[in-house]
Design an enzyme around this catalytic site. Structure first.
Site, PDB file in Angstrom:
ATOM      1  N   TYR A 178      -3.548   1.102   4.875  1.00 47.11           N
ATOM      2  CA  TYR A 178      -3.924   2.184   4.030  1.00 47.11           C
ATOM      3  C   TYR A 178      -5.616   2.141   4.190  1.00 47.11           C
ATOM      4  CZ  TYR A 178      -4.704   4.727  -0.188  1.00 47.11           C
ATOM      5  OH  TYR A 178      -5.329   5.658  -1.150  1.00 47.11           O
ATOM      6  N   PRO A 200     -12.054   7.988  -4.244  1.00 44.08           N
ATOM      7  CA  PRO A 200     -11.891   7.700  -5.448  1.00 44.08           C
ATOM      8  C   PRO A 200     -11.510   6.131  -5.809  1.00 44.08           C
ATOM      9  CG  PRO A 200     -10.437   9.391  -4.580  1.00 44.08           C
ATOM     10  CD  PRO A 200     -11.140   8.832  -3.433  1.00 44.08           C
TER      11      PRO A 200
HETATM   12  P1  NDP Z   1       0.405  11.054  -5.419  1.00 45.98           P
HETATM   13  O1  NDP Z   1       1.412  10.276  -4.861  1.00 45.98           O
HETATM   14  O2  NDP Z   1       0.535  11.525  -6.886  1.00 45.98           O
HETATM   15  O3  NDP Z   1       0.759  12.698  -4.741  1.00 45.98           O
HETATM   16  C1  NDP Z   1       0.681  12.625  -3.172  1.00 45.98           C
HETATM   17  C2  NDP Z   1       0.991  14.073  -2.678  1.00 45.98           C
HETATM   18  O4  NDP Z   1       0.654  14.008  -1.268  1.00 45.98           O
HETATM   19  C3  NDP Z   1       2.110  14.741  -2.948  1.00 45.98           C
HETATM   20  O5  NDP Z   1       1.839  16.163  -3.362  1.00 45.98           O
HETATM   21  C4  NDP Z   1       2.958  14.327  -1.914  1.00 45.98           C
HETATM   22  O6  NDP Z   1       4.096  15.291  -1.691  1.00 45.98           O
HETATM   23  C5  NDP Z   1       1.857  14.705  -0.778  1.00 45.98           C
HETATM   24  N1  NDP Z   1       2.454  13.999   0.332  1.00 45.98           N
HETATM   25  C6  NDP Z   1       2.826  12.774   0.686  1.00 45.98           C
HETATM   26  N2  NDP Z   1       3.265  12.568   1.817  1.00 45.98           N
HETATM   27  C7  NDP Z   1       2.951  13.761   2.575  1.00 45.98           C
HETATM   28  C8  NDP Z   1       3.221  14.272   3.873  1.00 45.98           C
HETATM   29  N3  NDP Z   1       3.753  13.376   4.928  1.00 45.98           N
HETATM   30  N4  NDP Z   1       3.266  15.657   3.992  1.00 45.98           N
HETATM   31  C9  NDP Z   1       2.777  16.373   3.257  1.00 45.98           C
HETATM   32  N5  NDP Z   1       2.314  15.930   2.025  1.00 45.98           N
HETATM   33  C10 NDP Z   1       2.644  14.752   1.550  1.00 45.98           C
HETATM   34  O7  NDP Z   1      -0.861  10.859  -4.899  1.00 45.98           O
HETATM   35  P2  NDP Z   1      -2.506  10.987  -5.647  1.00 45.98           P
HETATM   36  O8  NDP Z   1      -2.541  12.048  -6.173  1.00 45.98           O
HETATM   37  O9  NDP Z   1      -2.525   9.680  -6.457  1.00 45.98           O
HETATM   38  O10 NDP Z   1      -3.353  10.644  -4.404  1.00 45.98           O
HETATM   39  C11 NDP Z   1      -4.039  11.709  -3.660  1.00 45.98           C
HETATM   40  C12 NDP Z   1      -4.840  11.357  -2.590  1.00 45.98           C
HETATM   41  O11 NDP Z   1      -5.753  10.245  -3.304  1.00 45.98           O
HETATM   42  C13 NDP Z   1      -4.132  10.338  -1.571  1.00 45.98           C
HETATM   43  O12 NDP Z   1      -4.746  10.701  -0.186  1.00 45.98           O
HETATM   44  C14 NDP Z   1      -4.414   8.960  -2.090  1.00 45.98           C
HETATM   45  O13 NDP Z   1      -4.503   7.921  -0.999  1.00 45.98           O
HETATM   46  C15 NDP Z   1      -6.079   9.145  -2.365  1.00 45.98           C
HETATM   47  N6  NDP Z   1      -6.308   8.280  -3.600  1.00 45.98           N
HETATM   48  C16 NDP Z   1      -5.710   8.131  -4.932  1.00 45.98           C
HETATM   49  C17 NDP Z   1      -6.028   7.145  -5.743  1.00 45.98           C
HETATM   50  C18 NDP Z   1      -5.403   7.121  -7.126  1.00 45.98           C
HETATM   51  O14 NDP Z   1      -5.875   5.991  -7.867  1.00 45.98           O
HETATM   52  N7  NDP Z   1      -4.644   7.728  -7.451  1.00 45.98           N
HETATM   53  C19 NDP Z   1      -7.258   6.443  -5.422  1.00 45.98           C
HETATM   54  C20 NDP Z   1      -7.995   6.718  -4.007  1.00 45.98           C
HETATM   55  C21 NDP Z   1      -7.282   7.428  -3.209  1.00 45.98           C
HETATM   56  P3  NDP Z   1       5.337  15.486  -2.582  1.00 45.98           P
HETATM   57  O15 NDP Z   1       4.984  15.834  -4.074  1.00 45.98           O
HETATM   58  O16 NDP Z   1       6.378  16.410  -1.982  1.00 45.98           O
HETATM   59  O17 NDP Z   1       5.971  13.720  -2.585  1.00 45.98           O
END
Ligand code: NDP
Length: 247
Positions: free
Chosen positions: A154, A184
């Site tokens: 990651y 974030p």
């Molecule tokens: P979530 O797990 O809540 O949501 C992830 C989203 O990405 C979902 O809509 C999911 O689709 C989609 N997704 C995952 N894999 C794929 C794929 N192969 N193709 C298309 N869509 C995909 O994540 P967060 O909201 O927590 O995180 C969002 C971003 O922020 C990410 O990049 C994460 O790494 C980053 N981040 C998050 C942090 C946190 O504290 N939450 C901290 C730092 C970074 P589906 O709904 O269909 O599963």
């Protein structure tokens, strides 16, 4: 600085139906963008998102698959118009110490978090260059800067986004296109709620502001970076982490 836009521009938010992405989609929609939100497989969340936000343009495909991205960008452009703003937000974790990590865990994370940024951005960048306007915002992570145990995959992907964005920012700077990154810290979403509660408690204790961040704070920063009058901020990485890691 975040306000309604003058011209209805088209914004694509990957992973835009849940968590941080849903908040970004909703905020851009409120500010007057025509938003396309993408997701991977959680149909229930996508339906709830549509009902809650009124955003109809929801597309299901794997951002790690270049051909699927190409097909869906074409559909989005046909339905809404050329993409002005791309938010690369979709991401996953497959945490594991390196000595136990499988190639599958490595590849899934690199493909979903980093190859996706190439796929989506490569497909819209020519149009942005030709039209003389574009905004690319990619969501990295605090752990791409600090490193984190169990996250070699990651952290490598999230650090890769930063190098990618700095390089692209230079390539398109004279074309009216800006490219920025948000890193974030721990934000209250499903991804973070999946962490063992006792571990999460320890994580929160180490955050100087003593709480998790909220998705809306990230969304408002995206709106600021997407703003058509904000053409001077590019190649930058914004830390939004409650003071947890200062660079
Ligand atoms: P979530 O797990 O809540 O949501 C992830 C989203 O990405 C979902 O809509 C999911 O689709 C989609 N997704 C995952 N894999 C794929 C794929 N192969 N193709 C298309 N869509 C995909 O994540 P967060 O909201 O927590 O995180 C969002 C971003 O922020 C990410 O990049 C994460 O790494 C980053 N981040 C998050 C942090 C946190 O504290 N939450 C901290 C730092 C970074 P589906 O709904 O269909 O599963």
């Amino acid at each position: 600085m975040t306000r309604k836009i003058e011209k209805a521009r088209v914004a694509v938010v990957t992973g835009g139906t849940r968590g941080i992405g849903a908040s970004i989609s909703e905020t851009l929609h409120k500010f007057g963008y025509k938003v396309a939100a993408t997701y991977m497989g959680n149909d229930k969340a996508a339906e709830e998102f549509k009902a809650k936000t009124g955003i109809e343009a929801v597309f299901k495909f794997d951002v790690a698959d270049y051909e699927a991205c190409a097909e869906n960008i074409a559909k989005i452009e046909k339905q809404l118009g050329p993409v002005d703003v791309l938010v690369n937000n979709a991401g996953i974790t497959r945490d594991c110490f390196l000595h136990k990590m499988t190639p599958k865990q490595w590849n899934e994370v690199l493909r979903t978090n980093l190859d996706s940024v190439f796929n989506m951005t490569q497909l819209v960048i020519s149009g942005m260059r030709d039209r003389g306007f574009g905004r690319v915002v990619s969501i990295s992570s605090i752990n791409g800067l600090s490193g984190a145990m169990g996250q070699t995959n990651y952290a490598a992907a999230k650090a890769g986004i930063i190098g990618f964005s700095k390089s692209l920012a230079l390539e398109v700077a004279a074309k009216g296109v800006t490219v920025n990154v948000i890193a974030p810290g721990y934000i209250d979403t499903d991804m973070v709620r999946a962490v063992d509660p006792s571990i999460l408690e320890k994580i929160v204790a180490k955050i100087p502001v003593k709480k998790l961040g909220n998705a809306e704070g990230i969304a408002r920063l995206v709106a600021f970076l997407a703003d058509e009058h904000n053409g001077f901020t590019t190649g930058a990485t914004f830390n939004v982490n409650g003071g947890q890691y200062l660079t």
